[in-house]
Design a protein around this motif. Sequence first.
Motif, PDB file in Angstrom:
ATOM      1  N   CYS A 350      33.466  52.184  -3.542  1.00  0.00           N
ATOM      2  CA  CYS A 350      34.341  51.057  -4.186  1.00  0.00           C
ATOM      3  C   CYS A 350      35.021  50.086  -3.338  1.00  0.00           C
ATOM      4  O   CYS A 350      34.981  49.095  -3.612  1.00  0.00           O
ATOM      5  CB  CYS A 350      35.221  51.681  -5.241  1.00  0.00           C
ATOM      6  N   PHE A 351      35.717  50.635  -2.333  1.00  0.00           N
ATOM      7  CA  PHE A 351      36.416  49.946  -1.490  1.00  0.00           C
ATOM      8  C   PHE A 351      37.383  49.080  -1.977  1.00  0.00           C
ATOM      9  O   PHE A 351      37.707  47.972  -1.719  1.00  0.00           O
ATOM     10  CB  PHE A 351      35.423  48.943  -0.233  1.00  0.00           C
ATOM     11  N   ASP A 352      38.124  49.566  -2.962  1.00  0.00           N
ATOM     12  CA  ASP A 352      39.162  49.162  -3.757  1.00  0.00           C
ATOM     13  C   ASP A 352      40.421  49.616  -2.835  1.00  0.00           C
ATOM     14  O   ASP A 352      40.658  50.625  -2.826  1.00  0.00           O
ATOM     15  CB  ASP A 352      39.132  49.728  -5.264  1.00  0.00           C
ATOM     16  N   LEU A 353      41.077  48.337  -2.523  1.00  0.00           N
ATOM     17  CA  LEU A 353      42.401  48.581  -1.817  1.00  0.00           C
ATOM     18  C   LEU A 353      41.882  49.243  -0.155  1.00  0.00           C
ATOM     19  O   LEU A 353      41.955  50.466  -0.062  1.00  0.00           O
ATOM     20  CB  LEU A 353      43.571  49.492  -2.538  1.00  0.00           C
ATOM     21  N   GLY A 357      41.308  54.608   6.648  1.00  0.00           N
ATOM     22  CA  GLY A 357      40.134  55.609   6.290  1.00  0.00           C
ATOM     23  C   GLY A 357      38.705  54.802   6.237  1.00  0.00           C
ATOM     24  O   GLY A 357      37.734  54.935   6.808  1.00  0.00           O
ATOM     25  N   HIS A 358      38.675  53.733   5.315  1.00  0.00           N
ATOM     26  CA  HIS A 358      37.712  52.916   5.006  1.00  0.00           C
ATOM     27  C   HIS A 358      37.237  52.176   6.598  1.00  0.00           C
ATOM     28  O   HIS A 358      35.833  52.278   6.869  1.00  0.00           O
ATOM     29  CB  HIS A 358      37.920  51.729   4.048  1.00  0.00           C
ATOM     30  N   VAL A 401      36.676  40.325   1.655  1.00  0.00           N
ATOM     31  CA  VAL A 401      37.437  41.114   2.427  1.00  0.00           C
ATOM     32  C   VAL A 401      36.555  41.993   3.435  1.00  0.00           C
ATOM     33  O   VAL A 401      36.720  41.870   4.758  1.00  0.00           O
ATOM     34  CB  VAL A 401      38.608  41.957   1.785  1.00  0.00           C
ATOM     35  N   LEU A 402      35.460  42.590   2.914  1.00  0.00           N
ATOM     36  CA  LEU A 402      34.572  43.362   3.837  1.00  0.00           C
ATOM     37  C   LEU A 402      33.920  42.530   4.743  1.00  0.00           C
ATOM     38  O   LEU A 402      33.652  42.806   5.731  1.00  0.00           O
ATOM     39  CB  LEU A 402      33.497  44.208   2.905  1.00  0.00           C
ATOM     40  N   SER A 403      33.709  41.381   4.355  1.00  0.00           N
ATOM     41  CA  SER A 403      32.676  40.402   5.095  1.00  0.00           C
ATOM     42  C   SER A 403      33.553  40.036   6.143  1.00  0.00           C
ATOM     43  O   SER A 403      32.938  39.683   7.183  1.00  0.00           O
ATOM     44  CB  SER A 403      31.892  39.299   4.296  1.00  0.00           C
ATOM     45  N   TYR A 464      43.554  59.668   3.532  1.00  0.00           N
ATOM     46  CA  TYR A 464      43.408  58.353   3.008  1.00  0.00           C
ATOM     47  C   TYR A 464      42.309  58.360   1.736  1.00  0.00           C
ATOM     48  O   TYR A 464      41.233  58.770   2.029  1.00  0.00           O
ATOM     49  CB  TYR A 464      42.908  57.507   4.174  1.00  0.00           C
ATOM     50  N   SER A 465      42.872  57.683   0.645  1.00  0.00           N
ATOM     51  CA  SER A 465      41.929  57.420  -0.296  1.00  0.00           C
ATOM     52  C   SER A 465      42.729  56.433  -1.395  1.00  0.00           C
ATOM     53  O   SER A 465      44.018  56.359  -1.372  1.00  0.00           O
ATOM     54  CB  SER A 465      41.933  58.783  -1.404  1.00  0.00           C
ATOM     55  N   THR A 466      42.067  55.600  -1.864  1.00  0.00           N
ATOM     56  CA  THR A 466      42.319  54.512  -2.595  1.00  0.00           C
ATOM     57  C   THR A 466      43.167  55.166  -3.977  1.00  0.00           C
ATOM     58  O   THR A 466      44.414  54.857  -4.400  1.00  0.00           O
ATOM     59  CB  THR A 466      41.470  53.520  -3.283  1.00  0.00           C
ATOM     60  N   THR A 467      42.526  56.205  -4.646  1.00  0.00           N
ATOM     61  CA  THR A 467      43.090  56.827  -5.692  1.00  0.00           C
ATOM     62  C   THR A 467      44.647  57.369  -5.271  1.00  0.00           C
ATOM     63  O   THR A 467      45.593  57.491  -5.990  1.00  0.00           O
ATOM     64  CB  THR A 467      42.194  58.067  -6.126  1.00  0.00           C
ATOM     65  N   ARG A 468      44.599  58.065  -4.423  1.00  0.00           N
ATOM     66  CA  ARG A 468      45.779  58.726  -3.901  1.00  0.00           C
ATOM     67  C   ARG A 468      46.996  57.669  -3.479  1.00  0.00           C
ATOM     68  O   ARG A 468      47.995  57.925  -3.899  1.00  0.00           O
ATOM     69  CB  ARG A 468      45.777  59.576  -2.434  1.00  0.00           C
TER      70      ARG A 468
END
Length: 493
Positions: A350-353, A357-358, A401-403, A464-468
């Motif tokens: 998903c790479f949301d936020l 870690g990403h 953002v990823l690009s 690290y996780s977006t949900t957290r």
Amino acid sequence: MSTTRAVGPLVVVGDSLLDVDLEGSSERLAPDAPVPVVDVAREWQRPGGAGLAALLAARSGHEVVLVTAIGADDSADRLRSLLGGLVEVVALPLSGGTSRKTRVLANGVPVTRLDVGRGRALDAPVPQAAYDALDRAGAVLVADYGRGVTALDGIRERLTARARQVPVVWDPHPRGTAPVAGCALVTPNASEARALGAVDGTADQGRVLGRLWRAEAVAVTLGARGALLVEGDLDTHVPLDEPETSSTGSGQRVDAAGRAPHAGRLDTCGAGDAFAVAAAVALLEGATPGTAVRRAVASATAFVLAGAATAVSTEVPYATSSDRPEPADAFALVAQVRAAGGTVVATGGCFDLLHRGHVSLLTAARSLGDALVVCINSDASVRRAKGPDRPLVTAEDRARVLSALACVDGVVVFDEATPAELLAELRPDVWVKGSDYAGQDIPEARVVEEGGGRVVLLPVVDGYSTTRLVDRSRATASAAPVPARPNHTEEIS
């Protein structure tokens, strides 16, 4: 060398550098000297020396341990970062600054090189961790760059002992030390062989060097002409039986056959490392020296055609680049990389936020190949998986953002629950997931493998996780006191 050996990692021993490429254009000479003025637009960095060898070895899928002298400066920190979670680094003490080589390229052609740092391995007791790494090695590759690691008495003694038990491949250097006795394969290039008085281009060359080093086999790399291999007794050669080999006395030359046509200048930086790594990996997997050298010639040829060391470099912020691939160009990018014989890596999520870690996972994934494509869930797909209040960032913005990250070459959005359908079309050579998927069923694995690819699990940064992050932010917001309504009368007065 014993014919029985323990299964273990490939251990790379040698001197590591930081390699930098500054790319730009040149259309004029300097007014104060007849030298080109280079307008630098991009900067690329990669591990050099033994560090590059370890990085290339990690792309084979085997566990890799790098035993190297490393300092405590910015270049050393960058080296560690570039190796990421792909390579276990066992550090030896370094005296002086980490060596950094900077090539300046104008219109794609190198015009000068700047060398900074004269650090050498410190003559001090070898850490036990280095001995432990060598003791559990399934094979060893020595990448000698003449900066002292192979001159350490403890390292040489342990390498001599291990050469009797596991394959040791030694890539020598004119300013380095002689290989230890009993190496399975020594891989000098033609100029290194000539400097030692060997006869160029004949089996006598390999025979002289083999006797000098007491090696089981010698492969003299000849650039575009392949490699000259002499093995066995060095007087009674066991010939290669493949059609791409030609006789040179009692030795055999393995030609770099089947090379694709290439327009323009080929960059050969790192080709020797690619050759030695491929040979070491083949011996680790149980191949004979003859087979190992054939694989090494093919691997080094493909490496050069794919862009050589520049293809495994990481771009760092230098100037705004106007030609970075847009998300929609991902399929065209994959076609270009595949046509050049390169390796396509893909990962997804998903790479949301976007968080640390990403970035760590993406950087490590990019190091496994020549291009990284990120497959991201559409907004509808994220809602189905995460709930009606997600995503926090739209797919368009996530893709942008990823690009913008130097390690990401293309982004593709998919709407299904998994990217399996997309992967059937992309056919990546490597599909990357985090190590938190270890032991779990990965639905898209079958599609990747049917397309000829493989699944690689890379370490994740714990915590690290977006949900957290979202849960923590909401908990903090709910616990915060509600500010009192301001008294507008008092404010006015």
